[in-house]
Design a protein around this motif. Structure first.
Motif, mmCIF file in Angstrom:
data_model
loop_
_atom_site.group_PDB
_atom_site.id
_atom_site.type_symbol
_atom_site.label_atom_id
_atom_site.label_comp_id
_atom_site.label_asym_id
_atom_site.label_seq_id
_atom_site.Cartn_x
_atom_site.Cartn_y
_atom_site.Cartn_z
ATOM 1 N N THR A 104 4.451 -5.326 16.241
ATOM 2 C CA THR A 104 3.564 -6.263 17.123
ATOM 3 C C THR A 104 4.106 -7.613 16.987
ATOM 4 O O THR A 104 3.936 -8.484 18.081
ATOM 5 C CB THR A 104 2.006 -6.200 16.658
ATOM 6 O OG1 THR A 104 1.961 -6.457 15.306
ATOM 7 C CG2 THR A 104 1.523 -4.724 16.960
ATOM 8 N N ILE A 107 7.021 -8.175 18.932
ATOM 9 C CA ILE A 107 6.867 -8.171 20.591
ATOM 10 C C ILE A 107 6.411 -9.604 20.904
ATOM 11 O O ILE A 107 6.878 -9.959 21.707
ATOM 12 C CB ILE A 107 5.623 -7.142 20.800
ATOM 13 C CG1 ILE A 107 6.509 -5.765 20.724
ATOM 14 C CG2 ILE A 107 5.449 -7.356 22.214
ATOM 15 C CD1 ILE A 107 5.380 -4.745 20.750
ATOM 16 N N ASP A 188 -6.140 7.521 17.421
ATOM 17 C CA ASP A 188 -5.505 6.384 16.737
ATOM 18 C C ASP A 188 -4.305 6.653 15.878
ATOM 19 O O ASP A 188 -3.449 5.854 16.038
ATOM 20 C CB ASP A 188 -6.671 5.459 15.795
ATOM 21 C CG ASP A 188 -7.651 4.592 16.564
ATOM 22 O OD1 ASP A 188 -7.344 4.364 17.691
ATOM 23 O OD2 ASP A 188 -8.691 4.150 16.145
ATOM 24 N N ALA A 191 -1.377 7.217 18.164
ATOM 25 C CA ALA A 191 -0.977 6.311 19.114
ATOM 26 C C ALA A 191 -0.142 5.336 17.919
ATOM 27 O O ALA A 191 0.765 4.620 18.461
ATOM 28 C CB ALA A 191 -2.145 5.393 19.515
ATOM 29 N N GLY A 192 -0.468 5.196 16.642
ATOM 30 C CA GLY A 192 0.229 4.387 15.807
ATOM 31 C C GLY A 192 1.385 4.947 15.137
ATOM 32 O O GLY A 192 2.262 4.285 14.792
ATOM 33 N N VAL A 198 1.897 4.889 24.135
ATOM 34 C CA VAL A 198 1.261 3.682 24.097
ATOM 35 C C VAL A 198 -0.170 3.735 24.068
ATOM 36 O O VAL A 198 -1.087 2.837 23.895
ATOM 37 C CB VAL A 198 1.729 2.794 25.378
ATOM 38 C CG1 VAL A 198 3.037 2.352 24.974
ATOM 39 C CG2 VAL A 198 1.639 3.389 26.693
ATOM 40 N N ARG A 199 -0.930 4.812 24.407
ATOM 41 C CA ARG A 199 -2.095 5.137 24.439
ATOM 42 C C ARG A 199 -2.367 6.561 24.374
ATOM 43 O O ARG A 199 -1.699 7.525 24.744
ATOM 44 C CB ARG A 199 -2.725 4.679 25.850
ATOM 45 C CG ARG A 199 -4.109 4.385 26.088
ATOM 46 C CD ARG A 199 -4.276 3.687 27.319
ATOM 47 N NE ARG A 199 -3.861 2.523 27.628
ATOM 48 C CZ ARG A 199 -4.412 1.246 27.095
ATOM 49 N NH1 ARG A 199 -5.532 1.271 26.404
ATOM 50 N NH2 ARG A 199 -3.662 0.210 27.221
ATOM 51 N N VAL A 200 -3.688 6.766 23.889
ATOM 52 C CA VAL A 200 -4.202 8.332 23.593
ATOM 53 C C VAL A 200 -5.484 8.236 24.355
ATOM 54 O O VAL A 200 -6.317 7.478 23.829
ATOM 55 C CB VAL A 200 -4.432 8.592 22.239
ATOM 56 C CG1 VAL A 200 -4.765 9.988 21.989
ATOM 57 C CG2 VAL A 200 -2.981 8.549 21.388
ATOM 58 N N HIS A 202 -8.997 9.323 25.609
ATOM 59 C CA HIS A 202 -10.303 9.992 24.919
ATOM 60 C C HIS A 202 -10.163 11.548 25.297
ATOM 61 O O HIS A 202 -9.970 11.997 26.248
ATOM 62 C CB HIS A 202 -11.488 9.496 25.362
ATOM 63 C CG HIS A 202 -11.751 7.995 24.896
ATOM 64 N ND1 HIS A 202 -13.072 7.254 25.215
ATOM 65 C CD2 HIS A 202 -11.076 7.220 23.873
ATOM 66 C CE1 HIS A 202 -12.835 6.147 24.658
ATOM 67 N NE2 HIS A 202 -11.722 6.142 23.817
ATOM 68 N N ALA B 70 -3.149 -4.821 23.692
ATOM 69 C CA ALA B 70 -2.264 -3.731 23.915
ATOM 70 C C ALA B 70 -1.092 -4.145 23.079
ATOM 71 O O ALA B 70 -0.390 -5.178 23.285
ATOM 72 C CB ALA B 70 -1.971 -3.378 25.378
ATOM 73 N N THR B 71 -0.543 -3.248 22.361
ATOM 74 C CA THR B 71 0.551 -3.568 21.605
ATOM 75 C C THR B 71 1.245 -2.152 21.579
ATOM 76 O O THR B 71 0.995 -1.151 22.190
ATOM 77 C CB THR B 71 0.426 -3.959 20.216
ATOM 78 O OG1 THR B 71 -0.269 -2.992 19.517
ATOM 79 C CG2 THR B 71 -0.469 -5.178 20.126
ATOM 80 N N LEU B 73 0.692 -0.266 19.402
ATOM 81 C CA LEU B 73 -0.377 0.280 18.724
ATOM 82 C C LEU B 73 -1.946 0.049 19.315
ATOM 83 O O LEU B 73 -2.640 -0.394 18.590
ATOM 84 C CB LEU B 73 -0.448 0.180 16.879
ATOM 85 C CG LEU B 73 0.917 -0.525 16.537
ATOM 86 C CD1 LEU B 73 0.514 -1.184 15.259
ATOM 87 C CD2 LEU B 73 2.015 0.579 16.409
ATOM 88 N N PRO B 74 -1.930 0.282 20.502
ATOM 89 C CA PRO B 74 -3.433 -0.030 21.057
ATOM 90 C C PRO B 74 -4.454 1.074 20.556
ATOM 91 O O PRO B 74 -4.174 2.022 20.134
ATOM 92 C CB PRO B 74 -3.100 0.108 22.513
ATOM 93 C CG PRO B 74 -2.250 1.240 22.488
ATOM 94 C CD PRO B 74 -1.318 1.158 21.406
ATOM 95 N N SER B 76 -7.301 3.322 20.398
ATOM 96 C CA SER B 76 -7.585 4.276 21.501
ATOM 97 C C SER B 76 -8.784 4.036 22.459
ATOM 98 O O SER B 76 -8.840 4.640 23.346
ATOM 99 C CB SER B 76 -7.467 5.644 20.873
ATOM 100 O OG SER B 76 -8.917 5.676 20.163
ATOM 101 N N ALA B 77 -9.552 3.189 21.651
ATOM 102 C CA ALA B 77 -11.105 2.853 22.581
ATOM 103 C C ALA B 77 -10.631 2.032 23.571
ATOM 104 O O ALA B 77 -11.564 1.410 24.193
ATOM 105 C CB ALA B 77 -11.940 2.273 21.421
ATOM 106 N N PRO B 79 -10.200 -0.006 27.072
ATOM 107 C CA PRO B 79 -10.430 0.497 28.348
ATOM 108 C C PRO B 79 -9.081 0.916 28.955
ATOM 109 O O PRO B 79 -8.025 0.109 28.445
ATOM 110 C CB PRO B 79 -10.990 -0.698 29.084
ATOM 111 C CG PRO B 79 -10.775 -1.972 28.304
ATOM 112 C CD PRO B 79 -10.531 -1.345 26.615
ATOM 113 N N GLU B 80 -9.006 1.437 29.903
ATOM 114 C CA GLU B 80 -7.883 2.176 30.345
ATOM 115 C C GLU B 80 -7.224 1.240 31.567
ATOM 116 O O GLU B 80 -7.782 1.597 32.643
ATOM 117 C CB GLU B 80 -7.808 3.455 30.700
ATOM 118 C CG GLU B 80 -6.508 4.015 30.693
ATOM 119 C CD GLU B 80 -6.578 5.554 31.390
ATOM 120 O OE1 GLU B 80 -5.704 6.169 31.786
ATOM 121 O OE2 GLU B 80 -7.568 6.005 30.915
#
Lengths: 207, 207
Positions: A104, A107, A188, A191-192, A198-200, A202, B70-71, B73-74, B76-77, B79-80
Motif C-alpha cells: 500500500t 501504491i 478479508d 482479499a489480503g 481487489v475485493r471479496v 459479502h 481501497a488498496t 487489500l481493501p 471486505s466490508a 461499500p462496493e
C-alpha cells in the motif's frame, strides 16, 4: 486479523534487479533497458552500492540534449561531444523500499507521488525493483487464474470444509454457499492473500 | 540536401495501435496494456474516433483511488463502488502527430514536455502510436546491425563505387577511405536515413 492481510514488496517485486553502472555510456544503458524490457534501472557504483535511478526519459534526454542541435538527425559537421554517462542524467538519492515494505505504501508513492520505479534494498545492496508494471502484472491476472487461487487459498486455510462456490469477475471475488461464523474474516483473508483480488463480495447466506 | 534527411514518424511508430474503448472498465484496460506490453493506449469512441490517451499511472490511480480506503487489500466490508471506466481516468484532448511529422518534433514533445506516448492520426483515425519505447528501440539497435545498414545505404546511393570502410561504435559511424567531393553530403545522408545512427564522423582523407 494478523499479518496475513499485509501484502509485501517481496511478493510483487522483480528480482534480481537489472542494474546499470554509473560510468556506463548513456547508449549502453539504453540497450540494457530496451533489451530487458524495463523503463528504469537502479544505478550502482563499483562497490555495487545504489547511487541513483535512471529512466527512459533521463536517457533519451541524455542522448538528445548533449548538443542543443543534436537530434536523430544531427548535422555531420557538429562538434563531437564526449559520450554522456549514466551518472550525468540519473536521479540521485532515489526513494527506496525494502522487501518488507507494505505494498500500500508503494501504491501511495507511485500513484500519489508519480514515482515510476522503486529500488528494493537490503543492507545497502539492491535486491530488486518494483515498477508500475509489477503492479499492473498483479492486477492483470486473468479472472480464471484468480478464481483458482481463491479456491486454493480457501482449501489451504479451511481444509475440512467450506464447499463454497467461487466466481471472480474483474478482480472481484464472490463466494456463495451456506453461512459461516467467520465469513467476514474469510473474505478479508482472501482479499489480503490473493494478489490481484481487489475485493471479496459479502457471502450470500444460503439455506 | 532534400527530404532524404528527415526521419518521419511512420518509420518509428508502432502500427496498428492497440486501442481501448472509452467505456472499457479500468481493469480490462489494465489487461490490454499489460498483455500487449505497452505503457499507454489511445482511447477511441464507438466510431473509432480518438477521444483520449490512457496510461499505466492513470489506470493504477483509477483502480486504487476509487475508494479512499481501497488498496491492494481493501476491507471486505467496504461499500462496493461501480467499476470505473477508462473515460473517467484518461487524458482528454491528447497531443497527436501524423505519419509525416518529423521525428525531431516527437523528441521535443517527449523529452522537452515529458509526453510519454503520441497517437498517430490520419483523417481522425488512429493509425499508430509512437512511444518513448519506440525511440529507445531505434537507439538500441546493435552497432553491427547499424554498420550493415550504413553499408547497405552507401551501396544504394552510390552503387558504382565508394569502397569505404565503415565502423560503428555506440551509434556513431566512422567512414574511412579515399577522399570524395560529396563526403559531407554522404555523411549527412547516412545520419538522416539510418535510424539509430546519431552521428557520422568526418571522413578521414586517405591516400
Amino acid at each position: 486479523m494478523g499479518d496475513v492481510l499485509v501484502m509485501l514488496v517481496r511478493e510483487v517485486m522483480s528480482s534480481p534487479a537489472i542494474t546499470v553502472r554509473r560510468t556506463d555510456p548513456v547508449r549502453r544503458a539504453i540497450r540494457t533497458l530496451y533489451d530487458n524490457d524495463i523503463t528504469a534501472a537502479p544505478v550502482v557504483d563499483d562497490s555495487d552500492r545504489l547511487v541513483g535511478v535512471v529512466s527512459e526519459v533521463d536517457l533519451l534526454r541524455g542522448e538528445f540534449e548533449a548538443d542543443p542541435r543534436a537530434t536523430m538527425l544531427p548535422p555531420s559537421a557538429a562538434p563531437e561531444p564526449p559520450p554522456r554517462r549514466v551518472m550525468e542524467v540519473m536521479t540521485r538519492e532515489p526513494v527506496t523500499v525494502t522487501e518488507t515494505t507494505d505494498v500500500t505504501h508503494v501504491i501511495d508513492l507511485m500513484v500519489g507521488k508519480r514515482i515510476k520505479s522503486l529500488p528494493v534494498v537490503r543492507d545497502e545492496r539492491v535486491v530488486g525493483m518494483v515498477s508500475r508494471r509489477d503492479l499492473m502484472a498483479t492486477l492483470a491476472r486473468p479472472d480464471e487464474e484468480l478464481r483458482r487461487a481463491v479456491v486454493e487459498a480457501l482449501r489451504e486455510h479451511y481444509p475440512f470444509g467450506l464447499s463454497w462456490d467461487v466466481t471472480v469477475r474483474d478482480g472481484v471475488a464472490e463466494l456463495s454457499g451456506p453461512p459461516h461464523e467467520h465469513a467476514d474474516h474469510i473474505a478479508d483473508l482472501l482479499a489480503g492473500t490473493v494478489p490481484g483480488i481487489v475485493r471479496v463480495k459479502h457471502l450470500r447466506r444460503g439455506p
